[in-house]
Design a protein around this motif. Structure first.
Motif, mmCIF file in Angstrom:
data_model
loop_
_atom_site.group_PDB
_atom_site.id
_atom_site.type_symbol
_atom_site.label_atom_id
_atom_site.label_comp_id
_atom_site.label_asym_id
_atom_site.label_seq_id
_atom_site.Cartn_x
_atom_site.Cartn_y
_atom_site.Cartn_z
ATOM 1 N N THR A 174 38.526 45.857 44.704
ATOM 2 C CA THR A 174 39.587 45.125 44.009
ATOM 3 C C THR A 174 40.598 46.110 43.401
ATOM 4 N N GLY A 229 42.901 39.965 45.075
ATOM 5 C CA GLY A 229 43.006 41.291 44.487
ATOM 6 C C GLY A 229 42.625 42.435 45.403
ATOM 7 N N ARG A 230 42.473 42.164 46.695
ATOM 8 C CA ARG A 230 42.022 43.200 47.627
ATOM 9 C C ARG A 230 43.150 43.758 48.487
#
Length: 723
Positions: free
Chosen positions: A84, A126-127
């Protein structure tokens, strides 16, 4: 006193005429050869450039240019992290965005802004982050994207991977895939033809002369096409460029094979090579000219297309056939006359002592009128047709109909742009990553143009569509969080709607159809455009073209055959055989595409291009066969004439079919789905046509019908020999 068989022209004519012809062609070759590498500079692979002016997406694109004052193509840079990405790291990604914006060819930033690149835009999981990079230098998209990839590779933070995708990335990979079209394609095609000619002629010099005539025809055609494209008279694409090379080499070689076959016969009947070449030229002139004219007219029928890519291919390919004809009827006869029997070394044809001397040679004990002097496989085929004509054509017909049932499996309603390139593609890989972390349609929104007063209502209606994840009124290049009124141009506003599905997918196209159906209720004069709409309109136009152009091509070819054969029944039967052959070839191709190659579908233009090439070129072999059959029928009677015409043309038609199949198969070296599919359809269709249709079906039907095949000409009323 000299006889006709030892006549030779005056010495000055034997020197001057060949020299003039050869010099003219060498001049054309020297001018056209260097132009070959320049064709890519005047070609375009942009779908929008080939749409008709009446298409809704074309009108939408015109409005888009007014709003943005830019023709930039978006590249989407997506970066995926192994873990993340914390918000504190976004600053380092902003530095990456600035460096991407500094690449030459990327749109310059507006006043007061550091860069024109939008992003980094973080994904919900969030990656990953994405950047939208406007590529302004649309003439050099390949170079700009390559530079973006270099920057990305050099500046990526550790633990991340990056891809350049979106419309610009996909276009760059498509252009890279066309990279071999200038050299590799021609080398493969010429090499394949050379090997086949060596096997056919078992001579060393003759294949060189035939290929020399074909290559000079291509050089001259390329010169004219290049100039026409440079002057803006025609639109040239990568696929048209590849088809031009293949078509000229294949057609010129086919016409050459017919002339060479007649020349070999003439050398056995005439002692003088000059008399032989004149006799061969006279005998081959009508079928070669008729074949070429038929192909040219069939190709020019593409001018009736609404899709500009189809419309442009017609004159481009027709120019190629014109020079194929000129080369086969001028340069090759000159070269054959100069070299004479030496061209066939080491198996030189010998003078047999007069016309039809070879007819006294006979194989076997069974004597069948028309097969005198015919040996080998074509004698056996002739005997089969003579003894069982009806059974032969019925079995052939059933086989072709069975093959045609594969048409039910044909999926020619367009394919995703990510499926166009058959080799590894950074843009395709990036598109898959993008779809995992973002709305797949980000970076290539649907563009909706509405009246200013209807803007809010149309925006609300667009948001209600289940295939739209977000929609906003265009307010210029503003930063997130800024509140700016929408841009208004000539009383219109622009709405950008982000698709949930991949922009080039069938699901996205259905969303565009739904928007075009529903939005007019919210405001009159609404236009729906964008990348997806362009692909949709291209496919729909191509399918309409298929229904419009097929009847026109068939009518043109039917009229040409009627004039050539002076008959009504024979042309009707020949047209029927060509259509059946096309349906069988397309049916088998559909099965192969679905179950062997595992293609997701076919471009909507594939059936039309396959039809034009197979029908036009298939008629070539009809003309080669039936003009010889008519010639022999006038001398021997219809049924013996059919057997003799088949026996005398069987080898040359089969050789021509193999050559043409090999040249079109060479298109498969370019890893573009459209070209690979055209390569298979035409190569397989030509082989099917020469092996089954022209060798068995047409002769057997003609033999079964008898002299009624020539109705209503005088030959129909001639019961036997007319000599």
């Amino acid at each position: 006193m000299k006889t006709r068989s030892d006549w030779t022209p005056a010495r000055w004519l034997r020197i001057v005429l060949p020299a003039v012809v050869i010099v003219i062609w060498f001049a054309a070759g020297s001018l056209g050869g260097p132009t070959f590498g320049k064709l890519s500079g005047v070609s375009s692979n942009d779908q929008a450039a080939f749409l008709p002016a009446s298409a809704e997406s074309t009108a939408g694109q015109d409005w888009q240019k007014r709003f943005t004052d830019s023709q930039a193509v978006p590249a989407i840079v997506v970066v995926q992290s192994d873990s993340t990405i914390p918000p504190s790291d976004l600053a380092s990604f902003s530095a990456l965005g600035a460096k991407l914006g500094d690449v030459k060819g990327v749109q310059a930033p507006e006043s007061g802004q550091r860069t024109s690149v939008a992003g980094p835009i973080p994904s919900q999981d969030g990656r990953a982050v994405e950047f939208i990079v406007p590529v302004a230098d649309t003439n050099n998209v390949k170079t700009v994207v390559a530079d973006l990839r270099s920057v990305l590779k050099r500046e990526l933070p550790s633990g991340t991977q990056g891809w350049v995708t979106g419309p610009a990335g996909l276009t760059a990979d498509l252009v890279n895939a066309f990279g071999g079209i200038d050299g590799i394609l021609l080398l493969v095609a010429v090499g394949a033809v050379f090997v086949i000619l060596l096997l056919v002629y078992r001579a060393l010099l003759l294949p060189v002369l035939v290929l020399l005539a074909s290559v000079f025809a291509l050089c001259a055609a390329i010169l004219v096409v290049y100039l026409f494209a440079l002057w803006g008279w025609i639109k040239l694409s990568g696929q048209s460029q590849g088809i031009l090379s293949i078509l000229v080499i294949g057609a010129a070689t086919d016409y050459s094979l017919l002339l060479v076959a007649r020349y070999r016969e003439a050398l056995e009947q005439h002692e003088s090579r000059w008399t032989a070449i004149v006799a061969a030229w006279r005998a081959a002139f009508e079928p070669i000219l008729a074949s070429g004219a038929t192909v040219i007219l069939a190709l020019l029928c593409l001018l009736f297309s609404d899709l500009n890519s189809n419309k442009s291919l017609g004159p481009i390919a027709a120019i190629g056939i014109v020079f194929s004809l000129l080369s086969a009827l001028t340069l090759l006869p000159t070269l054959l006359a100069v070299f004479g029997r030496a061209a066939f070394w080491p198996f030189r044809p010998t003078y047999a002592g007069g016309e039809h001397a070879h007819e006294h040679k006979h194989e076997g004990t069974e004597r069948v009128a028309g097969l005198e002097g015919i040996r080998g496989v074509w004698r056996r085929v002739g005997l089969l047709i003579a003894h069982r004509p009806r059974l032969t054509w019925i079995v052939s017909f059933v086989v072709l109909v069975a093959c045609a049932f594969g048409l039910t499996q044909l999926k020619a309603n367009g394919v995703e742009q990510t499926a166009l390139v058959l080799t590894q593609s950074d843009a395709v890989d990036g598109q898959k990553v993008l779809a995992r972390h973002f709305d797949a349609g980000s970076g290539a929104p649907v563009l909706i143009v509405a009246k200013e007063g209807d803007g809010d209502a149309v925006l609300a209606a667009a948001k209600k569509n289940d295939g739209i994840s977000a929609a906003t009124l265009y307010a210029g290049n503003v930063r997130p969080g800024q509140s700016t009124p929408p841009v208004v141009k000539d009383g219109r506003v622009l709405i950008q709607a982000t698709l949930k599905a991949q922009p080039d997918s069938s699901a996205a196209e259905q969303v565009v159809r739904d928007l075009r159906r529903d939005l007019p209720a919210a405001g009159s004069g609404v236009l729906v455009g964008g990348v997806t709409a362009i692909a949709l309109d291209t496919n729909d136009t191509a399918q309409r073209d298929l229904l419009r152009i097929i009847p026109i091509v068939l009518l043109v070819i039917l009229l040409v055959l009627m004039l050539l054969l002076r008959s009504i029944l024979a042309p009707v039967l020949l047209i029927g055989s060509v259509v059946l052959s096309y349906a069988a070839a397309l049916g088998v191709s559909a099965l192969v595409f679905d179950h062997l190659f595992r293609f997701s579908g076919a471009d909507a233009s594939v059936p039309l291009f396959g039809f034009v090439f197979l029908v036009a070129l298939g008629v070539d072999y009809n003309i080669f066969l039936m003009t010889r059959v008519r010639e022999e029928s006038l001398r021997l009677g219809t049924r013996p004439g059919i057997l003799r015409g088949l026996g005398m043309t069987g080898s040359v038609i089969t050789s021509a079919g193999v050559v043409l199949a090999a040249t079109f198969a060479a298109l498969a070296v370019i890893p573009i789905l459209f070209l690979v599919q055209i390569a298979f359809i035409v190569a397989f269709g030509v082989l099917l046509d020469t092996v089954l249709v022209r060798s068995l079906l047409v002769p057997a039907v003609s033999y079964d019908v008898g002299r009624a095949i020539w109705w209503p000409s005088k030959l129909w009323r001639t019961p036997g020999q007319s000599v």
